[in-house]
Design a protein around this motif. Structure first.
Motif, PDB file in Angstrom:
ATOM      1  N   ARG A 202       0.855  -1.208   0.000  1.00  0.00           N
ATOM      2  CA  ARG A 202       0.000   0.000   0.000  1.00  0.00           C
ATOM      3  C   ARG A 202       0.885   1.249   0.000  1.00  0.00           C
TER       4      ARG A 202
ATOM      5  N   HIS B 291       1.814  -1.642   5.733  1.00  0.00           N
ATOM      6  CA  HIS B 291       1.611  -2.123   4.357  1.00  0.00           C
ATOM      7  C   HIS B 291       2.541  -1.430   3.357  1.00  0.00           C
TER       8      HIS B 291
ATOM      9  N   GLU C 292      -6.941  -7.029  14.776  1.00  0.00           N
ATOM     10  CA  GLU C 292      -7.521  -7.307  13.454  1.00  0.00           C
ATOM     11  C   GLU C 292      -7.293  -8.773  13.087  1.00  0.00           C
TER      12      GLU C 292
ATOM     13  N   TRP D  13      -7.545 -10.250  10.376  1.00  0.00           N
ATOM     14  CA  TRP D  13      -7.108 -10.453   8.988  1.00  0.00           C
ATOM     15  C   TRP D  13      -5.702  -9.939   8.673  1.00  0.00           C
ATOM     16  N   HIS D  14      -5.083  -9.188   9.567  1.00  0.00           N
ATOM     17  CA  HIS D  14      -3.813  -8.519   9.250  1.00  0.00           C
ATOM     18  C   HIS D  14      -2.612  -9.294   9.805  1.00  0.00           C
TER      19      HIS D  14
HETATM   20 ZN   LIG Z   1      -3.485  -4.781   7.118  1.00  0.00          ZN
END
Ligand SMILES: [Zn+2]
Ligand SMILES: C[C@@H](N)C(=O)N[C@H](C)C(=O)O
Length: 229
Positions: free
Chosen positions: A78, A134, A203, A205-206
């Motif tokens: 990202r 990211h 989180e 998912w991270h």
């Molecule tokens: Zn993430």
């Protein structure tokens, strides 16, 4: 400053490489590109070589117990401009949910709402000592896809700003459906930890390997991946 941002970075220079998308499932269209995030010709489907190798390894672990299941990539690399865009977008979502405009907010209230955003989003820092996770190519947001190609229900969507994003949110539930959400989150964590990733404490998912958050969570003094601009 978050505690993991104090970790020293000794950049190892490993390249950012393209993720072979045919080997994974992929959230499509890419959720942030769909929102108009400024990628400026760059692709989110990149990771550091060592991170990609470990992600492939994690999928192999998954398929040992769940043949034909796959890791689904939601987001990977990202650029900082995208991090800034997403943080601003998340803030606008919080405002919208409250039915407010910025002009209606007192400075204190505004700060409280920003804190809500920064519960799950990293600061879009341009300081090389504190890159957003990211932007290092070391972090990845993922879920699972079953043998029928269906995205596995983890009990809450990726990026939701709520308590349900906490990995153990369903851990003590007596509801069998919620117990299953917890087992699936555990499965995701198990394969990733086995491949040497760490999970974000807030989180489900991270995951990351080699960045400041990983070093902090695994009690290492130094991170090996800094920001890639
Ligand atoms: Zn993430
Ligand atoms: C919100 C989520 N997509 C995410 O990636 N959060 C971490 C902490 C980040 O912004 O780096």
């Amino acid at each position: 400053m978050k505690p993991y941002q104090q970790i020293q970075i000794t950049e190892c220079g490993e390249p950012l490489v393209e993720i072979p998308l045919e080997k994974f499932a992929v959230e499509s269209p890419h959720p942030y590109q769909l929102l108009g995030a400024p990628y400026q010709g760059r692709s989110p489907y990149h990771l550091r070589q060592g991170v990609l190798n470990r992600l492939l390894q994690a999928q192999t672990y998954l398929q040992q117990s769940h043949p034909q299941w796959r890791i689904q990539i939601f987001d990977a690399y990202r650029p900082i401009a995208v991090q800034r865009f997403m943080v601003d977008y998340a803030f606008s979502q919080v405002l919208q949910a409250e039915g407010l405009t910025v002009e209606q907010l007192s400075p204190d209230r505004q700060q409280a709402l920003w804190q809500q955003v920064y519960q799950i989003w990293a600061i879009p820092s341009t300081d090389p000592k504190t890159p957003p996770p990211h932007s290092t190519g070391a972090a990845v947001d993922i879920t699972l896809v079953d043998a029928a190609g269906m995205t596995v229900n983890m009990g809450s969507p990726i990026d939701e700003m709520s308590a349900r994003s906490q990995p153990d949110y369903f851990a003590n539930s007596a509801d069998p459906v919620e117990q299953e959400y917890h087992e699936r989150r555990q499965l995701l964590q198990d394969i990733m930890l086995k491949a040497e990733f760490t999970r974000h404490p807030g989180e489900w998912w991270h995951f990351s390997f080699g960045d400041q958050m990983w070093a902090w969570l695994s009690d290492r003094p130094v991170a090996q991946y800094g920001g890639i601009v």
